[in-house]
Design a protein around this motif. Sequence first.
Motif, PDB file in Angstrom:
ATOM      1  N   LEU B 522       0.756  -1.437   0.069  1.00 17.99           N
ATOM      2  CA  LEU B 522      -0.113  -0.038   0.016  1.00 17.99           C
ATOM      3  C   LEU B 522       0.784   1.313  -0.028  1.00 17.99           C
ATOM      4  O   LEU B 522       2.099   1.323   0.267  1.00 17.99           O
ATOM      5  CB  LEU B 522      -0.827  -0.163   1.212  1.00 17.99           C
ATOM      6  CG  LEU B 522      -0.283  -0.361   2.442  1.00 17.99           C
ATOM      7  CD1 LEU B 522       0.070   0.809   3.387  1.00 17.99           C
ATOM      8  CD2 LEU B 522      -1.350  -1.269   3.252  1.00 17.99           C
ATOM      9  N   ASN B 523       0.513   2.381  -0.341  1.00 18.35           N
ATOM     10  CA  ASN B 523       0.897   3.527  -0.386  1.00 18.35           C
ATOM     11  C   ASN B 523       1.183   4.104   1.156  1.00 18.35           C
ATOM     12  O   ASN B 523       0.477   4.098   2.004  1.00 18.35           O
ATOM     13  CB  ASN B 523       0.070   4.715  -0.993  1.00 18.35           C
ATOM     14  CG  ASN B 523       0.544   4.656  -2.540  1.00 18.35           C
ATOM     15  OD1 ASN B 523       1.393   4.661  -2.931  1.00 18.35           O
ATOM     16  ND2 ASN B 523      -0.748   5.019  -3.289  1.00 18.35           N
ATOM     17  N   PRO B 524       2.560   4.394   1.160  1.00 21.18           N
ATOM     18  CA  PRO B 524       2.706   4.829   2.461  1.00 21.18           C
ATOM     19  C   PRO B 524       1.782   5.823   3.003  1.00 21.18           C
ATOM     20  O   PRO B 524       1.477   5.853   4.291  1.00 21.18           O
ATOM     21  CB  PRO B 524       4.321   5.536   2.457  1.00 21.18           C
ATOM     22  CG  PRO B 524       4.854   4.707   1.252  1.00 21.18           C
ATOM     23  CD  PRO B 524       3.871   4.474   0.382  1.00 21.18           C
ATOM     24  N   PRO B 525       1.384   7.087   2.441  1.00 20.89           N
ATOM     25  CA  PRO B 525       0.566   7.967   2.777  1.00 20.89           C
ATOM     26  C   PRO B 525      -0.649   7.455   3.482  1.00 20.89           C
ATOM     27  O   PRO B 525      -1.423   8.143   4.047  1.00 20.89           O
ATOM     28  CB  PRO B 525       0.251   9.060   1.797  1.00 20.89           C
ATOM     29  CG  PRO B 525       0.987   8.364   0.599  1.00 20.89           C
ATOM     30  CD  PRO B 525       2.014   7.231   1.096  1.00 20.89           C
ATOM     31  N   ASP B 526      -1.215   6.107   2.826  1.00 21.36           N
ATOM     32  CA  ASP B 526      -2.211   5.653   3.022  1.00 21.36           C
ATOM     33  C   ASP B 526      -2.175   5.035   4.580  1.00 21.36           C
ATOM     34  O   ASP B 526      -3.164   4.762   5.111  1.00 21.36           O
ATOM     35  CB  ASP B 526      -2.958   4.821   2.055  1.00 21.36           C
ATOM     36  CG  ASP B 526      -3.460   5.181   1.026  1.00 21.36           C
ATOM     37  OD1 ASP B 526      -3.158   4.570  -0.095  1.00 21.36           O
ATOM     38  OD2 ASP B 526      -3.536   6.508   0.871  1.00 21.36           O
ATOM     39  N   VAL B 527      -0.992   4.943   5.166  1.00 22.04           N
ATOM     40  CA  VAL B 527      -0.852   4.058   6.303  1.00 22.04           C
ATOM     41  C   VAL B 527      -1.800   4.434   7.467  1.00 22.04           C
ATOM     42  O   VAL B 527      -2.551   3.534   8.172  1.00 22.04           O
ATOM     43  CB  VAL B 527       0.580   3.938   6.620  1.00 22.04           C
ATOM     44  CG1 VAL B 527       0.512   3.503   8.218  1.00 22.04           C
ATOM     45  CG2 VAL B 527       1.163   3.250   5.837  1.00 22.04           C
ATOM     46  N   SER B 528      -1.727   5.889   7.731  1.00 21.49           N
ATOM     47  CA  SER B 528      -2.541   6.329   8.814  1.00 21.49           C
ATOM     48  C   SER B 528      -4.013   6.115   8.727  1.00 21.49           C
ATOM     49  O   SER B 528      -4.795   5.933   9.727  1.00 21.49           O
ATOM     50  CB  SER B 528      -2.329   7.651   8.910  1.00 21.49           C
ATOM     51  OG  SER B 528      -2.603   8.247   7.976  1.00 21.49           O
ATOM     52  N   ASN B 529      -4.336   5.911   7.458  1.00 24.90           N
ATOM     53  CA  ASN B 529      -5.746   5.623   7.382  1.00 24.90           C
ATOM     54  C   ASN B 529      -6.351   4.106   7.530  1.00 24.90           C
ATOM     55  O   ASN B 529      -7.520   3.948   7.699  1.00 24.90           O
ATOM     56  CB  ASN B 529      -6.351   6.164   5.968  1.00 24.90           C
ATOM     57  CG  ASN B 529      -7.366   7.198   5.767  1.00 24.90           C
ATOM     58  OD1 ASN B 529      -7.990   7.342   7.085  1.00 24.90           O
ATOM     59  ND2 ASN B 529      -7.888   7.570   4.705  1.00 24.90           N
ATOM     60  N   GLU B 569       3.539  -1.419   7.793  1.00 24.39           N
ATOM     61  CA  GLU B 569       4.724  -0.659   6.821  1.00 24.39           C
ATOM     62  C   GLU B 569       4.490  -1.453   5.634  1.00 24.39           C
ATOM     63  O   GLU B 569       4.480  -2.473   5.473  1.00 24.39           O
ATOM     64  CB  GLU B 569       6.137  -1.299   7.500  1.00 24.39           C
ATOM     65  CG  GLU B 569       6.338  -0.425   8.911  1.00 24.39           C
ATOM     66  CD  GLU B 569       7.490  -0.912   9.899  1.00 24.39           C
ATOM     67  OE1 GLU B 569       8.421  -0.341  10.041  1.00 24.39           O
ATOM     68  OE2 GLU B 569       7.379  -2.380   9.778  1.00 24.39           O
ATOM     69  N   SER B 570       5.093  -0.347   4.483  1.00 20.06           N
ATOM     70  CA  SER B 570       5.131  -1.089   3.194  1.00 20.06           C
ATOM     71  C   SER B 570       6.119   0.045   2.405  1.00 20.06           C
ATOM     72  O   SER B 570       6.201   1.168   2.526  1.00 20.06           O
ATOM     73  CB  SER B 570       3.769  -0.824   2.474  1.00 20.06           C
ATOM     74  OG  SER B 570       3.574  -1.221   1.150  1.00 20.06           O
ATOM     75  N   GLU B 571       6.772  -0.924   1.531  1.00 20.53           N
ATOM     76  CA  GLU B 571       7.788  -0.010   0.758  1.00 20.53           C
ATOM     77  C   GLU B 571       7.079   0.706  -0.376  1.00 20.53           C
ATOM     78  O   GLU B 571       7.381   1.591  -1.003  1.00 20.53           O
ATOM     79  CB  GLU B 571       8.673  -1.002  -0.129  1.00 20.53           C
ATOM     80  CG  GLU B 571       9.172  -2.100   0.970  1.00 20.53           C
ATOM     81  CD  GLU B 571      10.797  -1.831   1.331  1.00 20.53           C
ATOM     82  OE1 GLU B 571      11.343  -1.340   0.272  1.00 20.53           O
ATOM     83  OE2 GLU B 571      11.102  -1.509   2.402  1.00 20.53           O
ATOM     84  N   GLY B 572       5.740   0.263  -0.602  1.00 16.75           N
ATOM     85  CA  GLY B 572       5.089   0.907  -1.756  1.00 16.75           C
ATOM     86  C   GLY B 572       4.243  -0.164  -2.311  1.00 16.75           C
ATOM     87  O   GLY B 572       3.956  -1.226  -2.142  1.00 16.75           O
ATOM     88  N   LEU B 573       3.088   0.276  -3.575  1.00 21.36           N
ATOM     89  CA  LEU B 573       2.316  -0.699  -4.054  1.00 21.36           C
ATOM     90  C   LEU B 573       3.194  -1.637  -4.801  1.00 21.36           C
ATOM     91  O   LEU B 573       3.949  -1.343  -5.557  1.00 21.36           O
ATOM     92  CB  LEU B 573       1.494   0.171  -5.076  1.00 21.36           C
ATOM     93  CG  LEU B 573       0.440   0.899  -4.515  1.00 21.36           C
ATOM     94  CD1 LEU B 573      -0.202   2.119  -5.557  1.00 21.36           C
ATOM     95  CD2 LEU B 573      -0.506   0.105  -3.896  1.00 21.36           C
ATOM     96  N   GLY B 574       2.686  -2.977  -4.497  1.00 19.14           N
ATOM     97  CA  GLY B 574       3.096  -4.067  -5.256  1.00 19.14           C
ATOM     98  C   GLY B 574       4.568  -4.579  -4.533  1.00 19.14           C
ATOM     99  O   GLY B 574       5.077  -5.462  -4.889  1.00 19.14           O
ATOM    100  N   LYS B 575       4.736  -4.027  -3.347  1.00 17.69           N
ATOM    101  CA  LYS B 575       6.152  -4.470  -2.821  1.00 17.69           C
ATOM    102  C   LYS B 575       5.755  -4.896  -1.551  1.00 17.69           C
ATOM    103  O   LYS B 575       6.740  -5.164  -0.627  1.00 17.69           O
ATOM    104  CB  LYS B 575       6.968  -3.024  -2.500  1.00 17.69           C
ATOM    105  CG  LYS B 575       7.383  -2.562  -3.728  1.00 17.69           C
ATOM    106  CD  LYS B 575       8.760  -1.794  -3.769  1.00 17.69           C
ATOM    107  CE  LYS B 575       8.997  -1.182  -4.995  1.00 17.69           C
ATOM    108  NZ  LYS B 575       8.399   0.479  -4.997  1.00 17.69           N
ATOM    109  N   GLY B 576       4.534  -5.573  -1.168  1.00 14.86           N
ATOM    110  CA  GLY B 576       4.250  -6.275   0.088  1.00 14.86           C
ATOM    111  C   GLY B 576       4.149  -5.259   1.174  1.00 14.86           C
ATOM    112  O   GLY B 576       4.341  -4.251   0.994  1.00 14.86           O
TER     113      GLY B 576
END
Lengths: 151, 744
Positions: B522-529, B569-576
């Motif tokens: 997922l997108n790092p900015p979406d984490v808080s949501n 935590e996520s590195e980004g979309l498609g990166k687990g």
Amino acid sequence: MDVAKLQQQHLELTQALFKEGFLDEQFTQLQQLEDPSNPEFVAEVSTLFFDDSQRILAELTKSLDGDPVDFKKIDAYVHQFKGSSSSIGAHRVKVGCTVLRTCCEEENREGCWQALQQVKQEFFLVKNRLELLLQLEQQILAEGGTIPFME
Amino acid sequence: MDHCNCVELLWPASDIHMKYQFISDFFIVLAYFSIPLELIYFVKKSAVFPYRWVLVQFGAFIVLCGATHLINLWTFTLHTRTVVVCMTVAKVLTAVVSCATALMLVHIIPDLLSVKTREQFLKNKAAELDREMGLIRTQEETGRHVRMLTHEIRSSLDRHTILKTTLVELGKTLALEECSLWMPTRNGLELQLTHRLRHIPSLPVTVPIHHPDIMRVFSTNHAVRIPSNSPVASTRRHNGKYVPGDVVAVRVPLLHLNNFHIAEWPEPAKKPFALMVLILPSDSARRWHVHEQELVEVVADQVAVALSHASILEETLRARDLLMEQNVALDMARREAETAACARDRFLAVMNHEMRTPMHAIIALSSLLQESELTTEQRSMVETIVRSSNLLATLITDVLDLSRLEDGSIQLDMHTFNLPALFREVLNLVKPIASVKKLAISLNLAKDLPEYAIGDDKRLMQMALNVVGNAVKFTKDGFVTVTICLERPEFLSDPRLRDFRPMQGEEHCYIRVKVQDTGIGLNPPDVSNFFNKFVHANSSSNKIYRGSGLGLAICKRFANLMDGHIWIESEGLGKGSTVTFIVKLGIADRASEVDKQIALQPCPLKANFSGVRVLVTDNNGVNRMVSRGLLVRLGCEVIAVGSGRDCLKLLYQSGNSIKILFLEVFMPDMDGYEVLAQINAKVGRHGRPLIVALTANTEQSTRERCLTSGMDGVVLKPVSLEKMRAVLTELLGRGSLGSNPRRM
């Protein structure tokens, strides 16, 4: 009639009762208490429940008819009825009692009437079915079979 | 008598002159004798006469003169020597007295004159005193007027009444022709005529403030005379010639400006004033006296005070009205909120039952299925069904109670459980789905993990299952790894967990569970949501991944309840992505009792409590019978009674042979608490049997009340074999439940 068929009917009826919500797991508990030392437990409890409930229902009807309506008294009766139906596992009756209790707290006479009618209906439905079930059990026992029960 | 030889002719004794002299002498005698009499009479009449001695002297002088003249009467004719002698004597005496009197008068007349001057002086003084008294009286009257005016002015708190009363009373007291009040306008540059005694103005009349007359008045707090042609004074159209009355003006300081909004005030003092103008009747000779001006000044001050009071009152009333409105609005809002909450609760309560019924049917029937003949595969499937449905039942309860979760009224159900086994079970549950998707699942348990822990195992499993399930759900291929280890103190300085300050202790530990996957990320900015309710992962990419969106929200709340933390935590979309949570668990001694596993197991129908005497008190016949049946099944010797009184009677009869008392709390006539109180009073805590409360009331407060009032346990109705067995085990195995009560 042959025992297996009776047993089948018994099972189907029990399943239906549970499925339709007439009975819940509490009834299962009661059934588990039946054993050779206490063979008539469920029948005894059920009979007591029916008599007690009919008395309470009559009182409730009389109280709601009265003028002015004594909601506290009605609440006490409903509490009793709810307790009994809960102990025996008469699920839909218990739910009906909850609704009736709410109407009673609001002192809503019309609502109470309707809820009472509902409860009565549920009670008679479960009474009929239970009586049928018990009859089946008697028959099975008379034929020498054992009553299947769910765990 | 011998005639003398004088120059003049010898006078013959003619009758006429003699006669006249005789008569004159006679009258002189009368007068001279009556004067003293008159004097005496009038002196006697008057109260004060200081010069008696003078009077006597004068009296003597007069009398003697009279005597002389009297004797003279005899000398007109031939007279004897005696008469001459008398005459001589009289004359001599008269001469003596006259001289004495003359000498005396020299002293007396200045005195008499000074009396006159004193009299004049006193008259002046009296006139002066009269004047002063007149002044004092006037002042007193003025004071009376002022008091009366003040009373009138202060008797009202309404601005207009105050002003009107002032003008009317002033007009009456001072007999004015016209009295007017000028208030500053909104812009502060003009004075507007607002109140007037005689004529009601049809149009608003304004006067610029910077008029010299007005400035003069405003510069002092005294009443100032202004010319009658001043704009504030010449407000009446005059026709014909007349002498306009004298005019006085005084300033009235204003305190509050709410009715008269003034943006900026040019005056350096920054104090706004109103102007009161008083005009004496025209064509009268009246002029303004000092005391009248003083009266006007005093009245102006009083008016200022009264006006400020009126302003304050207006403000207060306005504030109060505003508050009342707000109160009403708030009250309505609160009631609406309460109604909404009530409606929601009722809905949830009913739905709760509706949802649970089919769940129970599933549980019951699948348990039944377990008992029948099955192949191994079928058995494992059925077992999974059973476990899943149990979890689902819990989940339904919790989902429907999500609102209660947010209120914080959910409490953890602490049990001792096998920690590794719990996580293995989680993996077992997801293995089928993972193998279908061809994902590799692995579980790494740290060596230092305790084998047994104390915590809410059901909810922990729910959390783990949710997180791992999400990982599996959102991973198309690759792997899912679950790593569990003990949380180290050095990890605690993680910058991500700034607000998280876990406390280590002897009794508890923190475990960290990390779930890594190779999924869509997922997108790092979406984490808080992500942990908010009803939020899904990027909806465009995962239409096939359906869910309620509540899972992570619930996990977050459970983590908080367990004094822990959860983050993603996520590195980004498609990166687990990696989900980590830390929770607090109690450390359990392996020797302490281990509770049953979560899955339902068929209960052994053996009785463990043979011979235990119990007393069941319940006013409901059906409940009594059921409770009795259950306890008999467990092997107890049961006595059942229907009221608190019967219970007490029985207890005192059989003494201590009753081991446990099952007491329904809600009974008419004498409720469970009363029975408890009576027992405590009679036999005290140690002399009485163990007491277990029976109640259908699921509220926390009831349970707490039972336990704090001294009951040894609480069983929720409807009672079941399990509940009875559990409470008996607790009580008879360990004694009463003290600090760690459990809900049954």
